[in-house]
Write an enzyme that holds these catalytic residues in place. Structure first.
Site, mmCIF file in Angstrom:
data_model
loop_
_atom_site.group_PDB
_atom_site.id
_atom_site.type_symbol
_atom_site.label_atom_id
_atom_site.label_comp_id
_atom_site.label_asym_id
_atom_site.label_seq_id
_atom_site.Cartn_x
_atom_site.Cartn_y
_atom_site.Cartn_z
ATOM 1 N N ARG A 186 -22.093 -6.040 -0.765
ATOM 2 C CA ARG A 186 -21.959 -5.530 0.598
ATOM 3 C C ARG A 186 -20.890 -6.245 1.423
ATOM 4 O O ARG A 186 -20.052 -5.597 2.056
ATOM 5 C CB ARG A 186 -23.295 -5.643 1.365
ATOM 6 C CG ARG A 186 -24.275 -4.544 1.088
ATOM 7 C CD ARG A 186 -25.677 -5.095 1.106
ATOM 8 N NE ARG A 186 -25.827 -5.960 -0.045
ATOM 9 C CZ ARG A 186 -26.181 -5.505 -1.256
ATOM 10 N NH1 ARG A 186 -26.486 -4.261 -1.414
ATOM 11 N NH2 ARG A 186 -26.240 -6.321 -2.305
ATOM 12 N N THR A 187 -20.941 -7.556 1.443
ATOM 13 C CA THR A 187 -20.021 -8.283 2.333
ATOM 14 C C THR A 187 -18.577 -8.034 1.908
ATOM 15 O O THR A 187 -17.730 -7.663 2.729
ATOM 16 C CB THR A 187 -20.357 -9.788 2.317
ATOM 17 O OG1 THR A 187 -21.759 -9.930 2.566
ATOM 18 C CG2 THR A 187 -19.576 -10.546 3.370
ATOM 19 N N LYS A 243 -8.503 -24.583 -12.219
ATOM 20 C CA LYS A 243 -7.678 -25.712 -12.668
ATOM 21 C C LYS A 243 -7.949 -26.963 -11.841
ATOM 22 O O LYS A 243 -7.291 -27.980 -12.000
ATOM 23 C CB LYS A 243 -6.198 -25.349 -12.547
ATOM 24 C CG LYS A 243 -5.788 -24.131 -13.341
ATOM 25 C CD LYS A 243 -4.325 -23.795 -13.042
ATOM 26 C CE LYS A 243 -4.018 -22.344 -13.321
ATOM 27 N NZ LYS A 243 -2.824 -21.884 -12.611
ATOM 28 N N ARG A 272 -16.504 -16.479 0.954
ATOM 29 C CA ARG A 272 -17.899 -16.821 0.624
ATOM 30 C C ARG A 272 -17.834 -17.959 -0.371
ATOM 31 O O ARG A 272 -17.037 -17.932 -1.306
ATOM 32 C CB ARG A 272 -18.620 -15.624 0.008
ATOM 33 C CG ARG A 272 -19.976 -16.009 -0.568
ATOM 34 C CD ARG A 272 -20.780 -14.826 -0.995
ATOM 35 N NE ARG A 272 -21.284 -14.096 0.176
ATOM 36 C CZ ARG A 272 -22.132 -13.076 0.096
ATOM 37 N NH1 ARG A 272 -22.560 -12.662 -1.083
ATOM 38 N NH2 ARG A 272 -22.549 -12.464 1.184
ATOM 39 N N HIS A 281 -24.574 -16.900 7.563
ATOM 40 C CA HIS A 281 -23.939 -15.627 7.188
ATOM 41 C C HIS A 281 -23.770 -14.860 8.508
ATOM 42 O O HIS A 281 -24.457 -13.879 8.765
ATOM 43 C CB HIS A 281 -24.843 -14.885 6.205
ATOM 44 C CG HIS A 281 -24.193 -13.741 5.488
ATOM 45 N ND1 HIS A 281 -22.948 -13.242 5.827
ATOM 46 C CD2 HIS A 281 -24.621 -13.003 4.437
ATOM 47 C CE1 HIS A 281 -22.653 -12.239 5.009
ATOM 48 N NE2 HIS A 281 -23.648 -12.077 4.155
HETATM 49 N N1 CP Z 1 -26.192 -8.871 2.490
HETATM 50 C C1 CP Z 1 -25.267 -9.460 1.688
HETATM 51 O O1 CP Z 1 -24.659 -10.494 2.018
HETATM 52 O O2 CP Z 1 -25.063 -8.807 0.523
HETATM 53 P P1 CP Z 1 -24.025 -9.243 -0.588
HETATM 54 O O3 CP Z 1 -24.494 -10.550 -1.155
HETATM 55 O O4 CP Z 1 -24.028 -8.123 -1.596
HETATM 56 O O5 CP Z 1 -22.680 -9.417 0.065
#
Ligand code: CP
Length: 303
Positions: free
Chosen positions: A55-56, A84, A105, A133
Site C-alpha cells: 500500500r505505502t 555493498k 521505509r 508511520h
Molecule cells: N498499511 C501499510 O503500511 O501497508 P504496506 O505495508 O503494504 O505498505
C-alpha cells in the site's frame, strides 16, 4: 534550508494536520477519476523501500503518477549498493541529487529522522521499524472524517499489537491533537509502550486500557501482530491469534462501530466481515492515494 519533512505525528500540530486533510479533500476527485494532472510535472520522487510494502509504496507511486511526476527508486535493498555496505547517510546524500523528495521505509527506528538530517530534499517516513508511520495516520484520520464527519468527540479503540505496531503509535499521537478519547486493547505482552501512553495522557486525551475487542467505540482499529518484530518466535506464537474479529465477534461489536485496519491482515479479521457495512478497511487503503497526493504536492511545491 526550508523543507518540510514528514517524520512523525508526535510533534505535528493540529493546524498542520487539518491543512493536509483539506488538501486531501481537493485531491480525492483526481484520485477517484485516475486522471493525471500536471501539478508535479518535471518533479521526481525517489522511493527507497528497505522493507516490504504494498500500500505505502504503490499509493505513493500512484499519487506521483496522478500528479504528473516521475518516480525512481528501489524496493529490494539487495539490488542497491546498501548490499555493498553503503550507509543510509551516503545513500540519502546521493539520492537527493536525483530527486525532489524521498519516501523511505526502513527497519530501524529513527532512520527517517536520520535521513532528514542528511537530506536537502524533503524526507517522508513510510515507516521506520516499530516507531512511526505518519502518512498512514493521516489517511486514517481522513477515513474517519469521511465516515464519521468529525474526529472530535469520538472514542477510538486501537487494538492488537500496540507494542510493535507503528501505525497505532502514529495514530494515537495524531488523535491526541483532537478531542477524541482512546482505548488501547492488546494482549498484556503487547501493550502500548508506557512512554506513549504517558505522552497521550499528558496531551489531555482520556485513555483506557483493556484486553478484548467487544467494544462499542465509534472506531475499532485492528492491527496485525507484527511477527517480523518479535525477537522470539515462541512469544509470537503465544499471541498470534489473540484477537480474531469474525461473525460471532461482530455480534458483540457496536452497531455503528466502524472497523479499520491498516492492512495487510493475517487472521485478525475473517473474510466474512468484509461484507459488513461497518468494515471500512478497503476504502481506507484507497484514501492513501489522495492523502499522499496532498503530501507530495505540499512538500514539493506547496500547492
Ligand atoms: N498499511 C501499510 O503500511 O501497508 P504496506 O505495508 O503494504 O505498505
Amino acid at each position: 534550508m526550508n523543507k518540510t519533512d514528514i517524520i512523525s505525528t508526535r510533534n505535528m500540530k493540529r493546524d498542520f494536520i487539518e491543512d493536509i486533510l483539506k488538501r486531501t479533500k481537493k485531491m480525492e476527485p483526481i484520485a477517484e477519476a485516475k486522471k493525471q494532472v500536471d501539478i508535479l510535472e518535471g518533479k521526481t520522487l525517489a522511493t527507497l523501500f528497505f522493507e516490504p510494502s504494498t500500500r505505502t509504496k504503490l499509493s505513493f507511486m500512484a499519487a506521483m503518477n496522478l500528479l504528473g511526476g516521475t518516480i525512481i527508486g528501489f524496493d529490494d535493498p539487495r539490488t542497491s549498493s546498501v548490499k555493498k555496505g553503503e550507509t543510509l547517510a551516503d545513500t540519502i546524500r546521493v539520492v537527493e541529487g536525483y530527486a525532489n523528495a524521498i519516501v523511505m521505509r526502513h527497519p530501524n527506528e529513527g532512520a527517517a529522522a536520520l535521513a532528514a538530517k542528511f537530506s536537502k530534499v524533503p524526507i517522508i517516513n513510510g515507516g521506520d521499524g516499530s516507531n512511526q508511520h505518519p502518512t498512514q495516520a493521516l489517511l486514517d484520520l481522513y477515513t474517519i472524517i469521511k465516515e464519521k464527519g468529525t474526529l472530535d468527540g469520538l472514542e477510538v479503540t486501537l487494538a492488537g499489537d500496540l507494542k510493535y505496531g507503528r501505525t497505532v503509535h502514529s495514530l494515537a499521537y495524531a488523535l491526541s491533537k483532537f478531542d477524541a478519547s482512546l482505548v488501547f486493547s492488546s494482549p498484556p505482552s503487547l501493550r502500548m509502550p508506557e512512554w506513549i501512553v504517558a505522552d497521550i495522557k499528558a496531551a489531555g486525551t482520556p485513555v483506557k486500557e483493556i484486553n478484548n475487542i467487544e467494544v462499542q467505540s465509534d472506531v475499532l482499529y485492528l492491527t496485525r501482530i507484527q511477527k517480523e518484530r518479535f525477537p522470539d518466535i515462541e512469544e509470537y506464537q503465544k499471541v498470534a491469534s489473540a484477537y480474531v474479529l469474525d461473525g460471532d465477534a461482530m455480534e458483540k461489536l457496536g452497531k455503528e462501530t466502524m472497523i479499520m485496519h491498516p492492512l495487510p491482515r493475517v487472521n485478525e479479521i475473517s473474510a466474512e466481515v468484509d461484507k459488513d457495512k461497518r468494515a471500512k478497511y478497503f476504502i481506507q487503503s484507497f484514501y492513501g492515494v489522495p492523502t499522499r497526493m496532498a503530501l507530495l504536492a505540499m512538500v514539493m511545491t506547496d500547492r
